[in-house]
Scaffold this active site. Structure first.
Site, PDB file in Angstrom:
ATOM      1  N   VAL A 104      62.999  31.409  12.143  1.00 15.95           N
ATOM      2  CA  VAL A 104      62.608  32.747  12.084  1.00 15.95           C
ATOM      3  C   VAL A 104      61.188  32.730  11.951  1.00 15.95           C
ATOM      4  CG1 VAL A 104      62.165  34.804  10.624  1.00 15.95           C
ATOM      5  CG2 VAL A 104      64.546  33.595  10.851  1.00 15.95           C
ATOM      6  N   GLU A 105      60.791  31.869  11.219  1.00 16.47           N
ATOM      7  CA  GLU A 105      59.132  31.591  11.128  1.00 16.47           C
ATOM      8  C   GLU A 105      58.283  31.048  12.069  1.00 16.47           C
ATOM      9  OE1 GLU A 105      56.801  32.128   8.586  1.00 16.47           O
ATOM     10  OE2 GLU A 105      58.165  32.753   7.108  1.00 16.47           O
ATOM     11  N   SER A 106      58.771  30.069  12.879  1.00 18.58           N
ATOM     12  CA  SER A 106      58.110  29.315  14.231  1.00 18.58           C
ATOM     13  C   SER A 106      58.928  28.790  15.315  1.00 18.58           C
ATOM     14  CB  SER A 106      57.325  28.116  13.398  1.00 18.58           C
ATOM     15  OG  SER A 106      58.399  27.083  12.820  1.00 18.58           O
ATOM     16  N   TYR A 210      62.959  40.674   7.831  1.00 16.43           N
ATOM     17  CA  TYR A 210      62.909  39.057   7.623  1.00 16.43           C
ATOM     18  C   TYR A 210      64.177  38.518   7.285  1.00 16.43           C
ATOM     19  CZ  TYR A 210      60.434  34.700   6.159  1.00 16.43           C
ATOM     20  OH  TYR A 210      60.025  33.417   6.055  1.00 16.43           O
ATOM     21  N   THR A 487      53.407  36.195   8.154  1.00  8.87           N
ATOM     22  CA  THR A 487      54.373  35.308   8.963  1.00  8.87           C
ATOM     23  C   THR A 487      54.535  35.874  10.396  1.00  8.87           C
ATOM     24  OG1 THR A 487      56.327  34.251   8.832  1.00  8.87           O
ATOM     25  CG2 THR A 487      56.673  36.328   8.369  1.00  8.87           C
TER      26      THR A 487
END
Length: 553
Positions: A104-106, A210, A487
């Protein structure tokens, strides 16, 4: 009789673990989870977070399932890091769902950089990285270090879990939005007699999406066959080994000694910002476990210099011209190699310079040759925050926003709004996969899938008992502002807007060199050297150049 008592005690222990609340998690240590058929099975055995069932979860599950090639590429990228992350989670008795958070983040890209300057697998912004002791300087950025950033991220998540009353959903919201923001949202609800769980809070839409994104990835990893996705085989064993380095060595030589490509070396060691590793920094390098023996053997038998460069620490007040003359290199070349501007004449004593080991720079050397791609890429993988995020004052605490893109599908009211109308026909996940510079063989299967149609041919999300569930009610929410959310998300970055340079400080009344040095994590001497200052006092309104970009506070 003793056997019966023991059996009763054992049964109570087992039942206590099974009956734990959604705010608790089972304990898994690396010793209690034996070898599995692959790392995905190991991760599944550690799933302990309460399931979140919500219309956003269904949407994001369908979204990812409609893009199997993109999911496969992210999973393939993770193969170098995910076993290590999973073991660290087990060692800390933390839920293994967190090993999926970098999806999810990167998109599991260790070199990813967001529009908010968040970097690495875990997308730390500079200030949070500094708080968690991740070094960010001319030579390295540990926010990109797979090992150091993982330690920092798990420390941070563990702290957030405790801060938010042992609720993982709220801890994750805090990781995205900030613990203070989530705490204030909870307090507002509590004072109004409303629920204080994740789904009851008013939050920016990115934060609202998220945890559903993470739950969606978990749904797919739990049962990939249901969604027609074939995960790459990732063995349940460590991919890399840590090696301490005490000698100056060029990255291309280190890669050659390890019998791997420079590209793979950088994938494992993306924190290094220069193409030479200085022994005085005692860097720890990561190498594929099966290549460590070859590296040590080849290093021992290597003849000749390991690097064309060496480090030089300037004395306080030492001139760049004098250093250039000492090493037989032009002043312009010395400045370009070490990031100094044309007007700077005094070296920073706090920064080690890179100078040629022998007199004169290697023939044809340019600044590009000594800069790692992680900081020298013209188009890095930008993972910008959502462009249309609902203001807190305009958000409903219980219902999702309606999609406003043209020609919405019948289920549009239950889907998160995209950044722009173009998102209906452009797949932002595919854009991220393409933009990160993967091998064409990996990205060949990635195709853009219209967002509005992505769930048409995909089965519904896995139906499982959920801790939280609420009905979907469609409303139209205003999107008049954008809170500061740190984020990455899956939308295209907004057009770049000129930003004020953080390396310049405008002096205000009361500023002193000491206070500014403390604020910007530097020294009075370096401030004076960089600004060619004598003993004159600071004048309000004057502009001071600041060494580096990190500030405290």
């Amino acid at each position: 009789m003793k056997l019966i008592k023991l059996a009763v005690v054992a049964s109570v222990v087992v039942l206590t673990g099974c009956a734990s609340s959604g705010n608790s998690s089972k304990n898994y240590s690396s010793s209690s989870v034996g070898p599995q058929k692959d790392v995905w099975e190991r991760i599944r055995k550690g799933f302990t977070m309460p399931n979140l069932q919500d219309d956003r979860v269904e949407y994001w599950t369908n979204y990812y399932a409609a893009r199997p090639a993109s999911v496969q590429i992210m999973a393939q990228r993770s193969s170098k890091y995910i076993h290590y992350i999973t073991q660290e989670l087990e060692r800390r008795n933390m839920p293994t769902e967190l090993a999926l958070l970098p999806f999810v983040e990167s998109a599991y890209n260790a070199k990813a950089v967001s529009s908010a300057k968040a970097a690495g697998l875990w997308q730390f912004i500079p200030s949070t990285g500094t708080h968690y002791n991740l070094t960010q300087d001319w030579w390295k950025d540990q926010r990109r270090d797979p090992v150091q950033s993982t330690h920092a991220a798990l420390n941070y998540l563990s702290y957030l879990h405790g801060f938010q009353d042992n609720d993982w959903h709220l801890a994750l919201a805090s990781y995205n939005w900030g613990e203070g923001s989530v705490k204030r949202a909870r307090d507002r609800n509590a004072n109004s007699g409303l629920g204080t769980d994740y789904l009851s809070l008013r939050m920016p839409k990115e934060t609202r999406d998220y945890v559903p994104k993470l739950q969606a990835i978990e749904n797919i990893i739990r049962n990939p066959d249901r969604y027609g996705i074939k995960l790459p085989h990732v063995p349940d064993q460590p991919y890399f080994e840590k090696i301490n380095n005490t000698r100056d060595i060029d990255i291309d030589i280190a890669a050659r000694l390890a019998e791997i490509s420079v590209e793979e070396f950088r994938e494992l060691n993306p924190s290094f910002q220069r193409s030479v590793l200085l022994g005085e920094h005692s860097p720890q390098i990561l190498l594929p476990k099966h290549k460590v023996t070859a590296y040590k053997r080849n290093l021992k038998s290597h003849k000749g210099a390991l690097s064309a460069w060496e480090g030089y620490t300037p004395a306080p007040g030492e001139s760049l011209a004098g250093i250039a003359d000492k090493y037989g290199i032009s002043l312009a070349k010395l400045k370009s190699l070490n990031g100094y501007g044309a007007k700077q004449s005094v070296a920073l004593s706090s920064r080690t310079l890179m100078v040629p080991r022998n007199s004169g720079a290697p023939a044809g050397i340019t600044p590009d040759d000594i800069m790692a791609p992680a900081i020298n890429t013209a188009s890095p993988a930008m993972l910008a925050s959502n462009a249309n995020v609902i203001r807190a004052s305009a958000m409903s605490p219980t219902v999702p926003a309606q999609v406003t893109a043209p020609a919405p599908s019948p289920a549009a009211n239950s889907r998160p709004a995209m950044a722009s109308a173009s998102a209906v026909t452009v797949d932002p996940l595919a854009d991220i996969i393409y933009s990160s510079g993967n091998n064409p063989a990996l990205t060949a299967g990635v195709r853009a899938v219209p967002v509005a149609a992505s769930s048409a041919a995909i089965p519904s999300a896995v139906s499982r008992p959920a801790v939280y569930k609420r009905p979907a009610v469609a409303v139209v929410a205003k999107t008049t502002g954008k809170p500061a959310v740190r984020t990455a998300s899956l939308n295209k970055p907004a057009p770049k807007v000129a930003k004020k340079k953080v390396s310049v400080h405008k002096v205000v009344k009361g500023d002193t060199l000491y206070s500014l040095a403390k604020r910007y994590n530097t020294s009075v001497q370096d401030l004076k050297a960089l600004n060619n200052m004598g003993s004159a006092a600071l004048k309000p309104g004057a502009s001071l150049r600041i060494p580096g970009a990190g500030s405290r506070g």
